[in-house]
Design a protein around this motif. Structure first.
Motif, PDB file in Angstrom:
ATOM      1  N   ALA A 158       2.565  -9.483   7.716  1.00  0.00           N
ATOM      2  CA  ALA A 158       2.070 -10.392   8.712  1.00  0.00           C
ATOM      3  C   ALA A 158       0.498 -10.368   8.407  1.00  0.00           C
ATOM      4  N   GLU A 159      -0.043  -9.178   8.355  1.00  0.00           N
ATOM      5  CA  GLU A 159      -1.433  -9.146   8.005  1.00  0.00           C
ATOM      6  C   GLU A 159      -1.831  -9.623   6.743  1.00  0.00           C
ATOM      7  N   SER A 160      -0.924  -9.285   5.862  1.00  0.00           N
ATOM      8  CA  SER A 160      -1.314  -9.925   4.436  1.00  0.00           C
ATOM      9  C   SER A 160      -1.368 -11.399   4.513  1.00  0.00           C
ATOM     10  N   ALA A 161      -0.145 -12.015   5.194  1.00  0.00           N
ATOM     11  CA  ALA A 161      -0.033 -13.409   5.384  1.00  0.00           C
ATOM     12  C   ALA A 161      -1.318 -14.057   6.058  1.00  0.00           C
TER      13      ALA A 161
ATOM     14  N   ARG B 131      -2.557  -4.278  -2.316  1.00  0.00           N
ATOM     15  CA  ARG B 131      -3.811  -4.334  -2.194  1.00  0.00           C
ATOM     16  C   ARG B 131      -4.437  -3.497  -0.966  1.00  0.00           C
ATOM     17  N   ILE B 132      -3.803  -3.946   0.367  1.00  0.00           N
ATOM     18  CA  ILE B 132      -4.148  -3.655   1.546  1.00  0.00           C
ATOM     19  C   ILE B 132      -3.817  -2.268   1.705  1.00  0.00           C
ATOM     20  N   GLU B 133      -2.684  -1.821   1.281  1.00  0.00           N
ATOM     21  CA  GLU B 133      -2.246  -0.367   1.506  1.00  0.00           C
ATOM     22  C   GLU B 133      -3.120   0.467   0.722  1.00  0.00           C
ATOM     23  N   LEU B 134      -3.394   0.031  -0.508  1.00  0.00           N
ATOM     24  CA  LEU B 134      -4.149   0.984  -1.351  1.00  0.00           C
ATOM     25  C   LEU B 134      -5.565   0.954  -0.973  1.00  0.00           C
TER      26      LEU B 134
ATOM     27  N   ILE C 204      -3.129   8.000  -8.983  1.00  0.00           N
ATOM     28  CA  ILE C 204      -2.974   6.552  -9.025  1.00  0.00           C
ATOM     29  C   ILE C 204      -4.618   6.376 -10.126  1.00  0.00           C
ATOM     30  N   SER C 205      -3.950   5.405 -10.970  1.00  0.00           N
ATOM     31  CA  SER C 205      -5.027   5.138 -12.142  1.00  0.00           C
ATOM     32  C   SER C 205      -6.364   4.241 -11.527  1.00  0.00           C
ATOM     33  N   PRO C 206      -7.535   4.559 -12.025  1.00  0.00           N
ATOM     34  CA  PRO C 206      -8.658   4.002 -11.775  1.00  0.00           C
ATOM     35  C   PRO C 206      -8.432   2.555 -12.178  1.00  0.00           C
ATOM     36  N   ALA C 207      -7.844   2.208 -12.990  1.00  0.00           N
ATOM     37  CA  ALA C 207      -7.636   0.876 -13.637  1.00  0.00           C
ATOM     38  C   ALA C 207      -6.924   0.051 -12.303  1.00  0.00           C
ATOM     39  N   GLU C 208      -6.205   0.676 -11.631  1.00  0.00           N
ATOM     40  CA  GLU C 208      -5.614   0.203 -10.227  1.00  0.00           C
ATOM     41  C   GLU C 208      -6.459   0.335  -9.263  1.00  0.00           C
ATOM     42  N   PHE C 209      -7.174   1.323  -8.694  1.00  0.00           N
ATOM     43  CA  PHE C 209      -7.880   1.405  -7.554  1.00  0.00           C
ATOM     44  C   PHE C 209      -9.437   0.858  -7.810  1.00  0.00           C
ATOM     45  N   VAL C 210      -9.984   1.139  -8.971  1.00  0.00           N
ATOM     46  CA  VAL C 210     -11.288   0.613  -8.862  1.00  0.00           C
ATOM     47  C   VAL C 210     -11.523  -1.176  -8.561  1.00  0.00           C
ATOM     48  N   PRO C 211     -10.518  -1.768  -9.266  1.00  0.00           N
ATOM     49  CA  PRO C 211     -10.694  -3.413  -8.693  1.00  0.00           C
ATOM     50  C   PRO C 211     -10.542  -3.409  -7.089  1.00  0.00           C
TER      51      PRO C 211
END
Ligand code: C2E
Ligand code: CA
Ligand code: CA
Length: 626
Positions: free
Chosen positions: A342-345, A370-373, A418-425
């Motif tokens: 609901a938060e993401s919506a 994204r929110i979770e990460l 978790i890859s920096p390619a995922e978490f850096v953005p």
């Protein structure tokens, strides 16, 4: 009055009213709140020997002793003087003809402990049946009786104390219970609006999910965010803002009484709840058996309730709200999931300028991730769980290890690496990248200093820079301070900026890059050829190194165009006087190829992946040739 008192001189004295009063006062109103020093015993008997010896021994045992001649005297003494013990002979009769001790058992004096002097075994049984606390048989030995009387009174008073203690304990437990309930309430309630807080809201949702009701009836979670509340706070002050929020809470709570919102006609209401979820977020939990249109219609009811102006200090305050909605179990089977969705919506709809949005598509799923990460990344920063590993940079000529690239590593407790390619953005979007980037610079510099202090040869430290650091952070200061704090030669430091970043020829970025260069550190263009950058910008950039994107290296064996492009880029770099590095070299064949392009250096799994600082020191120690 036919009461007699045994006196100190060994005589019996019929007591006057004055003496009676004195005894009463002594016995019932002990000074300083303590118990009377002497206990009062009242004896009633016909037996002459007992009348003579009883009081004597009782006095010696610490009792004040009165002798009653009649039932009326006994009653008077017992009612007024609160004796500790009655001693009653079994043969005596009350006025109604009953045995006196039996009459006592039924009278108002039944609570006063009774010791019955019995003449026969039958009397003993009858006395015990009538609740005598003790009995003695003829012949009466008053020395023994007085001792028993003492023990009796003592144990009765202990019992009374115990009763009192139990009563006090009961009261204390009640207080504790009240206190627990109060604390529970405080833990569950948002103090400003008095609505349940997020914890309680989640707990209620989970309880309903676990009860299985929502399989039949459905459950919708609506998250309500107040739009542009900051401007309310700015104009009314913090206290004013709080009052407005309290009113919003009351209105949302009030919504729960509206049939058009509850959807009673729509699958039956399981339960409904409103909550404040922190900040300017509220939550509603409603039964839901209908369509998405129905949900949206009900959300509009809430919007219209909140759109009514709120009077504050003679002015009208107008609020808008956005809503994100998720439905159990379609969008999640736990409170955490449902609220997150609901938060993401809600976030999504706010990004689009506000409104109502029901969680559904894959785009929302990505947003949820994204929110979770972001949440996990914040924890990682707080717990200092981010680390650096170092990948060797190898000189193509002599094959020596002349530098390393620092790469972020994060092992999340729940998900593993978790890859920096995922978490850096994600970090960039969440505003966390300046903090993380500063950590990378400081930590790499500290590590380089440590290696130097261990006597290892000076090598180059390449660090990745995010565009965000150039736009928002104080990158120049961070680099300068790290360099100075760890006494490093700036020529050993290199900052890599992805081509996708430098393509924006923003004057502010250019100025910062110039300042960095002026410090003496090197600059490098990373992932060269991966973006849509025009090569003309290379002319304006104050760079020293060009890193050819690994897609050209991995593709060169199979795709001739990649080969040609790689060669052109390397040649261009060399012509501009730059150091050219090939990224992602995985095989001997690829190494040979990039050498033929004229690349100065290589980086890739062929030599080594990024390794820990200790492993890298070990490599340098062995011999710095790979
Ligand atoms: P990058 O700057 O291009 O870093 C090189 C990436 O390629 C690293 O992935 C590295 O492990 C990987 N790599 C190295 N050799 C090979 C190879 O032979 N084959 C293949 N397939 N891959 C190779 P990693 O560590 O997952 O980093 C990914 C990206 O995350 C980096 O790409 C960089 O853009 C970003 N990143 C990592 N650390 C940082 C940092 O400290 N700051 C910033 N801003 N970004 C970082
Ligand atoms: Ca890099
Ligand atoms: Ca790269």
């Amino acid at each position: 009055m036919a009461l007699e008192k045994f006196t100190a001189s060994g005589r019996f004295r019929r007591i006057s009213e004055d003496l009676f009063e004195i005894i009463r006062q002594e016995n019932t109103e002990p000074k300083d709140g303590t118990q009377a020093a002497r206990k009062l015993a009242v004896l009633i008997c016909k037996d002459a020997a007992s009348r003579k010896w009883g009081p004597k021994w009782l006095e010696q045992a610490g009792f004040t002793t009165l002798i009653a001649a009649t039932q009326a005297d006994l009653q008077l003494a017992a009612d007024s003087l609160q004796p500790a013990l009655l001693l009653v002979e079994s043969g005596l009769r009350a006025r109604n003809g009953e045995p006196l001790h039996e009459w006592l058992a039924a009278s108002s004096l039944r609570a006063v402990p009774r010791l019955v002097l019995c003449s026969s075994e039958r009397d003993v049984e009858a006395a015990l049946e009538c609740g005598a606390v003790d009995v003695v048989r003829k012949p009466y030995n008053w020395q023994v009786i007085s001792k028993r009387a003492t023990r009796l009174v003592h144990s009765v008073s202990s019992l009374l104390e115990l009763d009192k203690a139990q009563e006090a304990l009961g009261r204390a437990l009640n207080y504790a219970n009240d206190a627990r309930q109060f604390l529970q309430r405080v833990e569950d309630i948002d103090p400003l609006t008095e609505l349940p807080n997020r914890r309680k809201f989640s707990e209620t949702i989970d309880r309903i999910l676990n009860s299985g009701h929502c399989q039949e009836n459905g459950l919708a979670i609506m998250l309500i965010g107040i739009d542009r509340f900051r401007s309310v706070n700015d104009s009314l002050g913090h206290a004013g803002g709080n009052e407005i929020l309290a009113e919003v809470g009351r209105r949302i709570q009030g919504c729960l009484a509206r049939e058009d919102l509850l959807g009673n006609n729509n699958g039956g209401l399981i339960t409904a709840a409103a909550a404040k979820l922190g900040g300017v977020r509220f939550g509603l939990m409603l039964s839901h058996g209908g369509s998405n249109q129905d949900l949206a219609r009900r959300a509009e009811v809430v919007q219209s309730v909140l759109a009514q102006p709120i009077s504050f200090d003679g002015q009208s305050v107008y609020l808008g709200c956005s809503m994100g909605i998720s439905v159990a179990t379609r969008d999640g089977d736990s409170a955490e999931h449902l609220i997150l969705n609901a938060e993401s919506a809600l976030l999504e709809i706010k990004k689009r300028g506000g409104g109502i949005r029901i969680f559904r598509d894959t785009h929302d799923q990505a947003l949820v991730r994204r929110i979770e990460l972001e949440r996990k990344l914040r924890d990682a920063i707080n717990n200092k769980a981010l680390q650096l590993h170092y990948q060797p940079l190898i000189c193509n000529q002599g094959r020596e290890l002349f530098g390393v690239e620092a790469l972020l590593r994060w092992t999340c407790p729940e998900e593993g690496r978790i890859s920096p390619a995922e978490f850096v953005p994600v970090a960039e979007e969440a505003g966390l990248m300046v903090e993380i980037g500063d950590f990378v610079i400081r930590e790499s510099c500290r590590q380089l200093r440590e290696w130097l202090d261990q006597g290892l040869p000076p090598i180059r430290m390449a660090m990745n820079l995010s565009l965000i650091q150039l736009l928002r952070g104080n990158i120049v200061r961070t680099v300068r301070e790290s360099m100075m704090d760890f006494a490093l030669d700036p020529a050993l430091l290199e900052l890599e900026l992805s081509e996708r970043g430098v393509v924006k020829r923003d004057p502010e970025i250019m100025r910062k890059l110039q300042q960095l260069r002026a410090l003496g550190v090197r600059l490098s263009v990373d992932d060269f050829g991966s973006g849509e950058a025009s090569i003309s910008y290379l002319k304006h950039l104050p760079v020293d190194t060009l890193k050819i994107d690994r897609s050209y290296v991995s593709g060169c064996a199979s795709d001739e165009r990649d080969q040609v492009m790689g060669m052109i880029m390397a040649t261009l770099g060399k012509k501009l006087g730059l150091t050219v590095v090939a990224e992602g070299v995985e095989t001997a064949e690829q190494l040979e190829m990039v050498q033929s392009w004229g690349c100065d250096a290589s980086q890739g799994f062929y030599f080594s992946p990024a390794v820990s600082s200790d492993q890298l020191a070990e490599m340098l120690r062995k011999d710095n040739q790979l």
